[in-house]
Design an enzyme around this catalytic site. Structure first.
Site, mmCIF file in Angstrom:
data_model
loop_
_atom_site.group_PDB
_atom_site.id
_atom_site.type_symbol
_atom_site.label_atom_id
_atom_site.label_comp_id
_atom_site.label_asym_id
_atom_site.label_seq_id
_atom_site.Cartn_x
_atom_site.Cartn_y
_atom_site.Cartn_z
ATOM 1 N N ASP A 196 0.814 -1.219 0.000
ATOM 2 C CA ASP A 196 0.000 0.000 0.000
ATOM 3 C C ASP A 196 0.847 1.268 0.000
ATOM 4 O O ASP A 196 0.317 2.376 0.056
ATOM 5 C CB ASP A 196 -1.019 0.020 1.157
ATOM 6 C CG ASP A 196 -0.384 -0.100 2.528
ATOM 7 O OD1 ASP A 196 0.853 -0.175 2.616
ATOM 8 O OD2 ASP A 196 -1.140 -0.123 3.520
ATOM 9 N N ASN A 220 5.316 -10.237 10.465
ATOM 10 C CA ASN A 220 4.579 -8.993 10.616
ATOM 11 C C ASN A 220 3.078 -9.252 10.514
ATOM 12 O O ASN A 220 2.586 -9.648 9.443
ATOM 13 C CB ASN A 220 4.993 -7.998 9.531
ATOM 14 C CG ASN A 220 4.131 -6.744 9.542
ATOM 15 O OD1 ASN A 220 4.298 -5.878 10.394
ATOM 16 N ND2 ASN A 220 3.190 -6.651 8.600
ATOM 17 N N GLU A 221 2.370 -9.102 11.627
ATOM 18 C CA GLU A 221 0.899 -9.037 11.710
ATOM 19 C C GLU A 221 0.173 -10.345 11.405
ATOM 20 O O GLU A 221 -1.054 -10.346 11.245
ATOM 21 C CB GLU A 221 0.361 -7.911 10.807
ATOM 22 C CG GLU A 221 0.872 -6.544 11.223
ATOM 23 C CD GLU A 221 0.268 -5.383 10.446
ATOM 24 O OE1 GLU A 221 0.384 -4.239 10.925
ATOM 25 O OE2 GLU A 221 -0.309 -5.631 9.375
ATOM 26 N N GLU A 281 4.108 0.220 15.557
ATOM 27 C CA GLU A 281 3.664 0.745 14.258
ATOM 28 C C GLU A 281 2.515 1.720 14.482
ATOM 29 O O GLU A 281 1.560 1.396 15.183
ATOM 30 C CB GLU A 281 3.157 -0.377 13.327
ATOM 31 C CG GLU A 281 4.179 -0.978 12.407
ATOM 32 C CD GLU A 281 3.523 -1.773 11.279
ATOM 33 O OE1 GLU A 281 2.479 -1.320 10.759
ATOM 34 O OE2 GLU A 281 4.048 -2.824 10.928
#
Length: 944
Positions: free
Chosen positions: A219, A483-484, A581
């Site tokens: 993104d 990540n996530e 973040e």
């Protein structure tokens, strides 16, 4: 001769304790030294290592495109260098050049063997440090093996096929085609997500290929699934044994003594065990130890424990802002029987790291903070993404500029995000040198992943290789599995039916816990590991590695984004243990956009602007935030309107991030309703991968956005922070300093309509405690405004700073009492500037005497700036002094010198005094004339 991704897994370890040499061993040492010297005198005694980097032939599948390509390199940059395509970043070329990634390309070359092949070498290997990504490797028309992992090191045995003249080919398969095929083959159940959102204009099934995930789009970035040999390729010929990996990690033991664990991994081609001696010498620490060792045939490691001389004062490695980054030169000498001497020169660093997760009085949950060398450290920094879509364009200078900019903004840490690449060695070398701690993700992000046998084998080789390659760096303080992805399962991002959830949880545990974690714990016991980010840490472990709510503020770290609420409202932010973040978007400066666009694109609503925005509704979200506090640009000149909008998005981003980051900093020492004890703020994101709107504070090319200048202040080691709650103004003193300080808090109130202050409040003997945030001022806004006559919320603004003895001073901070679109008294200001070049400290007295500077305040201010600057640069380096004057208060004063590379000492500031000095530090030669020609000076009142 199948190639193998080296290494396949952790080898058996052998350890020999330090020993004093007996008389017999001393004789053995002398014999081995003599043998090694004789072997070294022979042309074929030692190993032969020759790189094959340089010019290769490059062609596509049907032979319609043939050109010269550089190695290391990739197809896109080769085509661009030869003028066959435009800059891939220009306008819509990310879509126009999609054909390059969909084709299959071949690298080939002929080379002469750079050593005598008649010599009976026991082993000759062809080594690829990085192949991007899916390829068949051939030499002399013999297939050596295949590659399918961008992050692996590949070793192919070519002993029996190498000739005096050789032909090598690397036949690539489109990464896009390969990923799609792998997805089709996985028929048992789906592995989401299949494709990125349409707004990203990307490719599908990135999770089925071990490649830079964001190369399929993100993104904030374009889709450029590259093909190429992206790291070194070389030939290694050797006898007996060859050193593959060498690493060292430091420990501080219970005996209050530093030690180093040195691991050396060899390929032993001898059919019999090889004995020898290893000597480790660290002259500055008066430490020298010799070990007897024995290497077994095959691949194995020697692990040695070196105890540092207790009488030596070891200087530890400290993060930026907390001490020096001391390293010690170390020589390790291997002298093995029937072989040759190997000397390894390295740098030894000493630091400890702990991730502290323990109960906190007055709060449920656990803490989550880092202790470096026994000292709790508040983590200040950002998140790192790849600096370019084409890794061969990322030079040492690129890395130095970006990382030094992080350090110059008072950052002490970066998180290397899991959707990019494990960075090149120089990245970590620079971080070691300037004190930037690294939170290192493994390369898995925002997706679920397969766990079939081949995939796991590839991942295991990847993880082993990367940990062995990187674990010597003191800058790396944490390994993180992904990540996530814990949050993706827990929050059901991919709409998985509840009945199927266990399948994905099982895959998650298999990949990150039973494979990655086990390898990391085997390979590296010197630093902590967490499975994901965000995570609840030990609580997630307790809940089976997938917590019900990985965003729980009482545990671990959190990621937080909110584009709908007012970003000036601190109450919307989570009072978390660690903010890893968070962020808001802005556009890069016009000079950056101009390079990749044409005049028809210079509008906020142009097709180009819409195309460049890869975050759904991102451009609208920025305008919505702007409208809350600023008047939107209304100029009838479309280019001015575009430039004004760009400027305002940067102002908005900087102010929003200031408020959120300051909230995290002042939350470090308090617990309110069970929340707080915040010990980290890593905003999203540091750098840009191309010229586009994003969350970055550094534009593509390194130019500082206003956010980065604000970061320099909101990450300052000493800072007063204000917030308002129910009509009461609170000011906290935030300090990263190691001792308490008695300071004076100066609060100054201005009306927007005058450069003369309405009133000044000085609070003396304010104690700001070391490494804490303490309340130092509290007053109702109404009482404060009453004290300062003729003031209302809309007509006045508050500034404040901390001042101490010996020149100790915080940045000047500000607190707005209303939205600036409602400010009363703000008027059009006349901003002017004078620029001079400064090359030598000796010019100061003459400049002052001739009256160039307006007063002693400006002179001393300038002297302070340049004295600090002189500490880090040669006197031959030019700097430029910008002396600004204003006729009225000017909010968010921005100096922009277009494409001239460099940075200012301050920017985006609230100018409340008639004169201000700003220093420009160029990154390339320039002149006063060029700066004057390029300079644009903007403040909020210039936006119409």
């Amino acid at each position: 001769m199948a190639g193998s991704a080296a290494p396949p897994g952790p080898p058996a370890r052998s350890w020999r304790p330090p020993c004093r040499l007996s008389a017999g061993r001393a004789v053995l040492l002398l014999l081995l030294v003599a043998t090694a010297r004789r072997a070294g005198a022979s042309a074929a005694g030692g190993p032969e290592v020759r790189s094959l980097r340089g010019s290769w032939r490059l062609g596509n599948a049907n032979g319609s495109v043939v050109l010269r390509g550089e190695v290391p390199g990739c197809v896109h940059t080769a085509l661009h260098r030869r003028g066959l395509i435009q800059d891939p970043y220009y306008r819509f070329n990310d879509v126009m050049y999609r054909w390059i990634s969909l084709d299959n390309w071949t690298y080939s070359r002929t080379f002469k063997t750079p050593f005598d092949i008649r010599y009976a070498w026991q082993k000759v290997n062809l080594i690829f440090e990085g192949v991007d990504t899916v390829a068949q490797i051939l030499i002399n028309n013999v297939t050596l093996g295949r590659t399918d992992n961008m992050f692996n090191r590949y070793s192919f045995d070519i002993t029996s096929v190498i000739k005096e003249v050789n032909f090598i080919e690397v036949r690539f398969l489109s990464a896009v085609s390969y990923a799609a095929e792998q997805s089709r083959c996985h028929k048992v159940y789906s592995i989401p997500p299949a494709c990125p959102p349409p707004v990203q204009k990307g490719e599908c099934h990135a999770n089925f290929i071990r490649k830079e995930q964001c190369s399929f789009s993100w993104d904030w970035g374009p889709s450029f699934p590259t093909q190429g040999i992206w790291k070194d390729v070389r030939i290694e010929a050797y006898n007996h044994y060859h050193l593959i990996y060498f690493s060292l990690t430091s420990f501080f033991g219970n005996a209050q003594q530093w030690s180093l664990e040195i691991e050396s991994i060899f390929d032993v081609v001898s059919s019999k065990p090889i004995a020898g001696l290893v000597t480790v010498n660290i002259p500055k620490l008066q430490t020298q130890q010799t070990f007897s060792v024995r290497l077994q045939p095959g691949e194995g490691s020697i692990v040695l424990l070196v105890n540092i001389n207790k009488s030596s004062a070891v200087e530890a490695w400290w993060p930026n802002g907390h001490g020096k980054q001391t390293g010690y030169n170390m020589t390790t000498t291997f002298i093995m029987e029937a072989g040759y001497q190997i000397e390894k020169f390295s740098k030894a660093y000493f630091r400890t790291v702990e991730l502290v997760q323990e109960p906190i009085p007055g709060s449920p949950g656990l803490s989550f903070y880092f202790r470096i060398n026994g000292r709790p450290i508040f983590i200040k920094g950002s998140n790192w993404i790849p600096a370019d879509s084409f890794q061969d364009r990322v030079t040492y200078d690129t890395l130095w500029l970006l990382l030094k900019s992080a350090a110059d903004a008072n950052m002490n840490a970066l998180r290397v995000w899991g959707g990019g690449v494990y960075e090149q060695d120089e990245f970590y070398d620079i971080c070691d040198e300037i004190g930037i701690m690294i939170w290192q993700d493994f390369m898995f992000a925002c997706a679920l992943y397969p766990t079939d046998k081949n995939y796991l084998e590839s991942v295991r080789a990847e993880v082993s290789h990367q940990v062995r390659r990187l674990k010597s760096h003191p800058s790396i303080i944490l390994w993180s599995g992904n990540n996530e992805n814990e949050a993706a399962i827990a929050s059901n991002w991919f709409s998985i039916p509840y009945a199927d959830k266990e399948v994905y949880i099982k895959d998650y545990v298999m990949l990150y816990v039973k494979n990655i974690r086990e390898i990391v714990l085997t390979e590296d016991k010197s630093r902590p590991f967490i499975a994901s980010s965000p995570t609840n840490g030990l609580e997630s472990v307790k809940e089976g590695w997938i917590s019900q709510n990985p965003y729980d503020t009482h545990y671990g770290d959190t990621h937080f984004y909110d584009y709908s609420n007012d970003c000036w409202n601190w109450t919307v932010y989570p009072k978390t243990r660690f903010a890893s973040e968070y962020g808001f978007q802005s556009w890069p400066s016009f000079s950056t956009i101009e390079k990749v666009s044409s005049a028809e694109d210079w509008s906020y609503t142009s097709n180009f602007s819409l195309h460049r925005q890869h975050h759904e509704n991102g451009n609208d979200q920025m305008l919505q935030q702007l409208e809350r506090h600023f008047k939107l640009p209304q100029s009838t000149d479309p280019i001015k309107k575009f430039k004004d909008t760009i400027y305002l998005t940067q102002v908005m981003q900087a102010q929003c991030m200031k408020i959120e980051t300051e909230f995290y900093r002042f939350s470090q020492s308090e617990i309110i309703k069970g929340e707080g004890h915040t010990m980290g703020a890593l905003y999203w994101q540091l750098n840009d991968i191309w010229q586009a709107p994003s969350w970055a504070s550094l534009e593509y090319g390194g130019k500082w956005k206003l956010l980065h200048y604000f970061a320099q202040n909101f990450f300052a080691p000493l800072l007063p922070v204000a917030y308002e709650d129910k009509g009461v103004l609170y000011i906290y003193g935030v300090s990263d300093l190691h001792v308490d300080h008695k300071l004076t808090l100066r609060v100054v109130v201005h009306t927007w309509s005058s450069l003369e202050s309405v009133c000044t409040i000085a609070k003396d003997s304010v104690t700001v405690k070391a490494q804490s945030a303490v309340l130092i001022y509290k007053e109702s806004i109404n009482d404060l405004l009453e004290r300062c006559r003729n003031c209302t919320r809309k007509s006045c603004v508050i500034t404040f700073c901390l001042v101490g003895e010996g020149g100790l001073q915080s940045p000047t901070n500000h607190h707005f009492l209303s939205s600036l679109k409602d400010a009363v008294g703000l008027e059009k200001t006349q901003l002017s500037v004078s620029i001079i070049c400064f090359t030598d400290m000796q010019v100061f007295p003459s400049l002052a005497i001739t009256g160039f500077f307006f007063n002693t305040y400006i002179f001393s201010y300038l002297f302070m700036y340049l004295s600090l600057f002189q500490a880090s640069v040669s006197q031959r380096d030019d700097v430029y002094i910008f002396v600004l004057q204003t006729t009225a208060i000017a909010p968010f004063v921005s100096l922009d010198v277009g494409s001239i590379k460099g940075r200012f000492s301050d920017n985006g500031f609230l100018m409340t005094e008639k004169k201000k000095v700003v220093v420009f530090y160029p990154w390339e030669p320039t002149s006063v004339e060029e700066l004057e020609k390029s300079l644009t000076l903007t403040s909020l009142v210039d936006v119409v």
